[in-house]
Enzyme design. Structure first.
Site, PDB file in Angstrom:
ATOM      1  N   ASN A 269       0.862  -1.185   0.000  1.00  0.00           N
ATOM      2  CA  ASN A 269       0.000   0.000   0.000  1.00  0.00           C
ATOM      3  C   ASN A 269       0.899   1.236   0.000  1.00  0.00           C
ATOM      4  O   ASN A 269       1.511   1.556   1.018  1.00  0.00           O
ATOM      5  CB  ASN A 269      -0.896  -0.041   1.246  1.00  0.00           C
ATOM      6  CG  ASN A 269      -1.698   1.232   1.433  1.00  0.00           C
ATOM      7  OD1 ASN A 269      -1.782   2.058   0.522  1.00  0.00           O
ATOM      8  ND2 ASN A 269      -2.275   1.394   2.611  1.00  0.00           N
TER       9      ASN A 269
ATOM     10  N   LYS B 236       0.047   4.318  -0.296  1.00  0.00           N
ATOM     11  CA  LYS B 236      -0.578   5.510   0.308  1.00  0.00           C
ATOM     12  C   LYS B 236      -0.374   6.739  -0.595  1.00  0.00           C
ATOM     13  O   LYS B 236      -0.492   6.620  -1.802  1.00  0.00           O
ATOM     14  CB  LYS B 236      -0.017   5.720   1.721  1.00  0.00           C
ATOM     15  CG  LYS B 236      -0.140   4.441   2.559  1.00  0.00           C
ATOM     16  CD  LYS B 236       0.121   4.631   4.021  1.00  0.00           C
ATOM     17  CE  LYS B 236      -0.036   3.285   4.729  1.00  0.00           C
ATOM     18  NZ  LYS B 236      -0.017   3.380   6.163  1.00  0.00           N
TER      19      LYS B 236
ATOM     20  N   HIS C   5      -9.656   1.335   4.980  1.00  0.00           N
ATOM     21  CA  HIS C   5      -8.327   1.424   5.604  1.00  0.00           C
ATOM     22  C   HIS C   5      -8.414   2.353   6.815  1.00  0.00           C
ATOM     23  O   HIS C   5      -9.196   3.325   6.813  1.00  0.00           O
ATOM     24  CB  HIS C   5      -7.306   1.965   4.601  1.00  0.00           C
ATOM     25  CG  HIS C   5      -5.913   1.914   5.136  1.00  0.00           C
ATOM     26  ND1 HIS C   5      -5.416   2.911   5.949  1.00  0.00           N
ATOM     27  CD2 HIS C   5      -4.944   0.990   5.030  1.00  0.00           C
ATOM     28  CE1 HIS C   5      -4.173   2.586   6.307  1.00  0.00           C
ATOM     29  NE2 HIS C   5      -3.868   1.420   5.754  1.00  0.00           N
TER      30      HIS C   5
ATOM     31  N   GLU D 212      -6.723   4.726   7.842  1.00  0.00           N
ATOM     32  CA  GLU D 212      -6.559   6.164   7.578  1.00  0.00           C
ATOM     33  C   GLU D 212      -7.825   6.761   6.971  1.00  0.00           C
ATOM     34  O   GLU D 212      -8.148   7.931   7.201  1.00  0.00           O
ATOM     35  CB  GLU D 212      -5.319   6.382   6.684  1.00  0.00           C
ATOM     36  CG  GLU D 212      -4.044   6.171   7.495  1.00  0.00           C
ATOM     37  CD  GLU D 212      -2.920   5.482   6.759  1.00  0.00           C
ATOM     38  OE1 GLU D 212      -2.876   5.515   5.521  1.00  0.00           O
ATOM     39  OE2 GLU D 212      -2.054   4.886   7.442  1.00  0.00           O
TER      40      GLU D 212
ATOM     41  N   GLU E 127      -5.590  -4.937  10.759  1.00  0.00           N
ATOM     42  CA  GLU E 127      -4.538  -3.944  10.964  1.00  0.00           C
ATOM     43  C   GLU E 127      -4.818  -3.177  12.249  1.00  0.00           C
ATOM     44  O   GLU E 127      -5.590  -2.198  12.227  1.00  0.00           O
ATOM     45  CB  GLU E 127      -4.496  -2.960   9.788  1.00  0.00           C
ATOM     46  CG  GLU E 127      -4.199  -3.593   8.454  1.00  0.00           C
ATOM     47  CD  GLU E 127      -3.692  -2.566   7.453  1.00  0.00           C
ATOM     48  OE1 GLU E 127      -2.544  -2.694   7.023  1.00  0.00           O
ATOM     49  OE2 GLU E 127      -4.432  -1.630   7.138  1.00  0.00           O
TER      50      GLU E 127
ATOM     51  N   GLY F  37       2.303   2.174  10.892  1.00  0.00           N
ATOM     52  CA  GLY F  37       3.263   3.265  10.719  1.00  0.00           C
ATOM     53  C   GLY F  37       3.990   3.645  11.993  1.00  0.00           C
ATOM     54  O   GLY F  37       4.635   4.687  12.053  1.00  0.00           O
TER      55      GLY F  37
ATOM     56  N   SER G  28       3.231  -2.289  10.503  1.00  0.00           N
ATOM     57  CA  SER G  28       4.676  -2.361  10.730  1.00  0.00           C
ATOM     58  C   SER G  28       5.296  -3.696  10.353  1.00  0.00           C
ATOM     59  O   SER G  28       6.227  -4.176  11.015  1.00  0.00           O
ATOM     60  CB  SER G  28       5.005  -1.991  12.187  1.00  0.00           C
ATOM     61  OG  SER G  28       4.638  -0.642  12.429  1.00  0.00           O
TER      62      SER G  28
HETATM   63  P1  PGA Z   1       2.672   0.226   7.807  1.00  0.00           P
HETATM   64  O1  PGA Z   1       1.227   0.472   7.145  1.00  0.00           O
HETATM   65  O2  PGA Z   1       3.219  -1.051   7.178  1.00  0.00           O
HETATM   66  O3  PGA Z   1       3.475   1.439   7.409  1.00  0.00           O
HETATM   67  O4  PGA Z   1       2.483   0.077   9.267  1.00  0.00           O
HETATM   68  C1  PGA Z   1       0.334  -0.587   6.938  1.00  0.00           C
HETATM   69  C2  PGA Z   1      -0.927  -0.084   6.285  1.00  0.00           C
HETATM   70  O5  PGA Z   1      -1.313   1.060   6.543  1.00  0.00           O
HETATM   71  O6  PGA Z   1      -1.562  -0.804   5.493  1.00  0.00           O
END
Ligand code: PGA
Length: 252
Positions: A8, A10, A97, A99, A170, A176, A215
């Site tokens: 992803n 983003k 997601h 976010e 998640e 993140g 992560s």
């Molecule tokens: P990350 O993000 O691997 O940077 O923790 C995962 C995601 O948002 O799908």
């Protein structure tokens, strides 16, 4: 069932940067991709075309969209439809997601509309679910997941092709942050997701893939990918570079 290894990207990468990273990814792991894995690249909308060109000719390298709106077309400024994603070469799209939920304010109901509409229009859909840290501390993980799954899947026909539906677990506190969920936390949450899928879809619930995200890095991917009920990973930060993501894709 093939493990789905998803990147992803983003709100990162221009079209040319996406082309270069996708091309490098194919070069690094195309030939050695195990039979039981698929790779999914999810760039920003403006880079779908170029990323798709870099993946072309590699049937187990798929393209996905990060979001879509649950209407055919119309006056929805700034939005994109499932048909547009399919037209741009996408097989998959994310829905809900964290976010989108926590930065853009998407509700469980809106996420549910997206999942049902995207599937109906021919996309495979990854429904993202996961608890916040205060919900984990309050012992509410399974309740939160159950509500997000029930509302997120409410409009999905019981006889949906389970291969076209994916759930990504998640935990919000692990996205993140560098703070990955521990193996026991992952197994417990994925077990709860699987139970709910079996309740909703019967035996077909075994064939819905459940990804872990939050992560994931080259040095923890091998352990995570072999845990019970982990059928792939959804990777943000560590997917932005082809050398890092290819080590995750090939982790064993
Ligand atoms: P990350 O993000 O691997 O940077 O923790 C995962 C995601 O948002 O799908």
């Amino acid at each position: 069932m093939k493990k789905l290894m998803a990147a992803n990207w983003k709100m990162y990468k221009t079209a040319e940067e996406a082309f270069d990273t996708a091309a490098e990814l194919v070069a690094l792991c195309g030939a050695s991709l195990p039979d039981d894995r698929e790779v999914l690249v999810i760039p920003p909308f403006t880079a779908l075309g170029r990323a798709g060109q870099a993946l072309a000719g590699n049937p187990r390298f798929l393209l996905g969209g990060q979001n879509f709106y649950p209407e055919e077309q119309g006056a929805f400024t700034g939005e994109i439809s499932p048909a547009m994603l399919l037209d741009a070469g996408c097989a998959f799209a994310l829905a809900g997601h964290s976010e989108r939920r926590h930065v853009m304010g998407e509700t469980d109901e809106m996420v549910g509309r997206k999942v049902a509409f995207g599937l109906e229009k021919g996309l495979s859909v990854i429904l993202c679910v996961g608890e916040r840290i205060e919900e984990r501390r309050a012992g509410q993980v399974e309740d939160v997941l159950r509500v997000q799954l029930d509302k997120g899947l409410a409009g999905v026909p019981r006889d949906v092709d389970p291969v076209r539906l994916v759930v990504a677990y998640e935990p919000v506190w692990a996205i993140g942050t560098g703070e990955v969920a521990g193996p026991e936390e992952i197994v417990q949450a994925h077990g709860a997701v699987r139970r709910e899928l079996l309740r909703l879809f019967g035996e077909a619930g075994h064939e819905v893939r459940v990804q872990y995200g939050g992560s994931v890095k080259p040095d923890n991917a091998a352990e995570i990918i072999h845990l019970d009920n982990v059928d792939g990973v959804l990777v943000g930060g560590a997917s932005l570079r082809a050398d890092s993501f290819s080590r995750i894709v090939l982790a064993d």
